[in-house]
Write a protein that holds these residues in place. Structure first.
Motif, mmCIF file in Angstrom:
data_model
loop_
_atom_site.group_PDB
_atom_site.id
_atom_site.type_symbol
_atom_site.label_atom_id
_atom_site.label_comp_id
_atom_site.label_asym_id
_atom_site.label_seq_id
_atom_site.Cartn_x
_atom_site.Cartn_y
_atom_site.Cartn_z
ATOM 1 N N ARG A 3 0.804 -1.215 0.000
ATOM 2 C CA ARG A 3 0.000 0.000 0.000
ATOM 3 C C ARG A 3 0.843 1.275 0.000
ATOM 4 N N LEU A 4 2.121 1.140 0.340
ATOM 5 C CA LEU A 4 3.024 2.295 0.388
ATOM 6 C C LEU A 4 4.323 1.945 -0.318
ATOM 7 N N MET A 5 4.768 2.800 -1.227
ATOM 8 C CA MET A 5 6.061 2.616 -1.869
ATOM 9 C C MET A 5 6.900 3.858 -1.629
ATOM 10 N N PHE A 6 8.046 3.668 -1.007
ATOM 11 C CA PHE A 6 8.991 4.739 -0.720
ATOM 12 C C PHE A 6 10.112 4.661 -1.743
ATOM 13 N N SER A 7 10.377 5.778 -2.406
ATOM 14 C CA SER A 7 11.379 5.773 -3.475
ATOM 15 C C SER A 7 12.391 6.899 -3.305
ATOM 16 N N ASP A 8 13.658 6.537 -3.348
ATOM 17 C CA ASP A 8 14.724 7.514 -3.493
ATOM 18 C C ASP A 8 14.518 8.272 -4.809
ATOM 19 N N LEU A 9 15.138 9.430 -4.930
ATOM 20 C CA LEU A 9 15.005 10.222 -6.157
ATOM 21 C C LEU A 9 16.231 10.099 -7.060
ATOM 22 N N ASP A 10 17.352 10.683 -6.633
ATOM 23 C CA ASP A 10 18.533 10.716 -7.499
ATOM 24 C C ASP A 10 19.103 9.319 -7.717
ATOM 25 N N GLU A 11 19.346 9.010 -8.976
ATOM 26 C CA GLU A 11 19.853 7.699 -9.421
ATOM 27 C C GLU A 11 18.880 6.557 -9.095
ATOM 28 N N GLU A 25 4.019 6.903 -15.776
ATOM 29 C CA GLU A 25 2.866 6.084 -16.169
ATOM 30 C C GLU A 25 2.634 4.946 -15.191
ATOM 31 N N ALA A 26 3.703 4.303 -14.740
ATOM 32 C CA ALA A 26 3.562 3.197 -13.790
ATOM 33 C C ALA A 26 3.045 3.701 -12.447
ATOM 34 N N ILE A 27 3.540 4.855 -12.002
ATOM 35 C CA ILE A 27 3.091 5.424 -10.730
ATOM 36 C C ILE A 27 1.611 5.787 -10.802
ATOM 37 N N LEU A 28 1.183 6.376 -11.922
ATOM 38 C CA LEU A 28 -0.222 6.739 -12.088
ATOM 39 C C LEU A 28 -1.115 5.504 -12.006
ATOM 40 N N LYS A 29 -0.733 4.446 -12.690
ATOM 41 C CA LYS A 29 -1.516 3.199 -12.646
ATOM 42 C C LYS A 29 -1.594 2.643 -11.227
ATOM 43 N N ALA A 30 -0.445 2.654 -10.533
ATOM 44 C CA ALA A 30 -0.406 2.102 -9.180
ATOM 45 C C ALA A 30 -1.232 2.944 -8.215
ATOM 46 N N ARG A 31 -1.192 4.256 -8.376
ATOM 47 C CA ARG A 31 -1.983 5.123 -7.504
ATOM 48 C C ARG A 31 -3.478 4.903 -7.730
ATOM 49 N N LYS A 32 -3.853 4.603 -8.964
ATOM 50 C CA LYS A 32 -5.259 4.293 -9.240
ATOM 51 C C LYS A 32 -5.683 2.993 -8.567
ATOM 52 N N GLU A 33 -4.709 2.124 -8.294
ATOM 53 C CA GLU A 33 -4.971 0.866 -7.595
ATOM 54 C C GLU A 33 -4.890 1.022 -6.081
ATOM 55 N N LEU A 35 -2.163 2.515 -4.310
ATOM 56 C CA LEU A 35 -0.823 2.641 -3.760
ATOM 57 C C LEU A 35 -0.492 4.103 -3.466
ATOM 58 N N LYS A 36 0.069 4.361 -2.299
ATOM 59 C CA LYS A 36 0.633 5.675 -2.012
ATOM 60 C C LYS A 36 2.103 5.647 -2.396
ATOM 61 N N PHE A 37 2.511 6.571 -3.254
ATOM 62 C CA PHE A 37 3.893 6.641 -3.716
ATOM 63 C C PHE A 37 4.553 7.828 -3.032
ATOM 64 N N VAL A 38 5.561 7.544 -2.218
ATOM 65 C CA VAL A 38 6.157 8.554 -1.346
ATOM 66 C C VAL A 38 7.629 8.775 -1.710
ATOM 67 N N PRO A 39 7.977 9.929 -2.256
ATOM 68 C CA PRO A 39 9.396 10.244 -2.437
ATOM 69 C C PRO A 39 10.102 10.221 -1.086
ATOM 70 N N CYS A 40 11.263 9.609 -1.051
ATOM 71 C CA CYS A 40 12.044 9.479 0.177
ATOM 72 C C CYS A 40 13.464 9.916 -0.168
ATOM 73 N N ILE A 55 4.606 13.290 -10.749
ATOM 74 C CA ILE A 55 4.015 12.022 -10.299
ATOM 75 C C ILE A 55 2.566 12.199 -9.835
ATOM 76 N N GLY A 56 2.059 13.445 -9.898
ATOM 77 C CA GLY A 56 0.641 13.678 -9.632
ATOM 78 C C GLY A 56 0.265 13.881 -8.182
ATOM 79 N N THR A 57 1.243 14.118 -7.287
ATOM 80 C CA THR A 57 0.908 14.259 -5.870
ATOM 81 C C THR A 57 1.146 15.676 -5.329
ATOM 82 N N TYR A 58 1.462 16.610 -6.204
ATOM 83 C CA TYR A 58 1.738 17.979 -5.767
ATOM 84 C C TYR A 58 0.490 18.609 -5.143
ATOM 85 N N ASP A 59 0.656 19.170 -3.951
ATOM 86 C CA ASP A 59 -0.413 19.890 -3.244
ATOM 87 C C ASP A 59 -1.663 19.032 -3.064
ATOM 88 N N GLN A 60 -1.457 17.716 -2.894
ATOM 89 C CA GLN A 60 -2.577 16.793 -2.735
ATOM 90 C C GLN A 60 -2.712 16.348 -1.279
#
Length: 275
Positions: A3-11, A25-33, A35-40, A55-60
């Motif tokens: 339900r939660l995916m934490f992702s590093d940014l650089d590299e 595109e993959a993040i959008l599909k997963a969020r529709k399912e 999944l919370k996608f969290v930059p870490c 990734i579609g989460t700005y100011d959300q």
């Protein structure tokens, strides 16, 4: 189910400081399912708005970011700070003063700005590319930050062997009271003791009422180690060094610039290994 995916940014997620379409595109599909996608990230929150837009989460509301290696946790709506754990000024001054005669560029991050001392032109250009708010300071003195919230301090040099030796030579008082990590092939990072990406993950998972068995973490570098170890499914990008790959349950076949994040989402969230 994850339900939660934490992702590093650089590299990891980014290519030239942007999220490639295959990952978007993959993040959008997963969020529709669901999944919370969290930059870490080690970056400041004010360095990532364009990434959040991609990734579609700005100011959300109900979307989150972990910054400063877990030292800052933000709900993206209205940039709401949920948790901050930084360096006390006396400790920051000790770390800073230790670098006075070292061959490094020093970056002091507050909540709002990155202050660069012993500035190196390559690092200045990197901060411009990252759209960071920064100031180059000529006087080697941080007394003006005494009442600011200091998140972390970095020593920067594009020589990891030098930085690794330097880490071993840090005064014991710094080693005992700081979380120390390396990143991006150029940084020796120092947060307050106990603060790392695993710490930030655990705080947010608890805050949201989820379980750690619902988490994925993906990264490539030494400041990602605790995230990879803490997640139920810890993933390392193909470009990671062998010692980091050994800690992961899954190593991507694709490198970061080929869509490593999308590979993990498709395999474990949307595809054949979906739980």
């Amino acid at each position: 189910m994850y339900r939660l995916m934490f992702s590093d940014l650089d590299e990891t997620l980014l290519v030239n400081h942007h999220v490639p379409k295959v990952n978007q595109e993959a993040i959008l599909k997963a969020r529709k399912e669901g999944l919370k996608f969290v930059p870490c990230t080690g970056r400041a929150f004010n360095m990532i708005p364009d990434i959040l837009k991609e990734i579609g989460t700005y100011d959300q509301a109900g979307e989150y970011s972990l910054c400063f290696n877990g030292g800052l946790i933000v709900e993206n709506k209205n940039n709401k700070v949920l948790h901050f754990k930084g360096l006390e000024f006396d400790k920051a001054k000790e770390i800073f003063d230790n670098a006075r005669d070292l061959d490094v560029c020093v970056l002091v991050f507050t909540l709002d700005c990155c202050y660069i001392f012993h500035a190196d032109e390559d690092e200045i250009q990197r901060k411009i590319a990252q759209k960071a708010k920064f100031e180059v300071i000529d006087d080697f003195d941080i007394s003006f930050l005494k009442n600011e919230k200091i998140a972390k301090i970095l020593y920067e040099k594009r020589d990891m062997d030098y930085l690794k030796v330097l880490a071993l030579k840090l005064p014991q008082s710094i080693q005992d009271t700081c979380s120390i990590a390396f990143s991006s092939g150029r940084y020796l990072e120092m947060n307050t003791k106990g603060v790392d990406k695993g710490y930030g993950m655990r705080w947010l998972v608890d805050y949201l009422g989820y379980g750690m068995d619902e988490t994925i973490g993906i990264g490539d570098n030494y400041n990602d180690v605790e995230m990879i170890k803490t997640a139920k499914l810890g993933c390392a990008v193909a470009c990671a060094s062998d010692d980091i790959k050994e800690l992961a349950q899954y190593v991507t076949k694709k490198d970061y610039d080929e869509g490593a994040v999308s590979e993990v989402i498709e395999k474990f969230v949307l595809g054949e290994d979906h739980e």
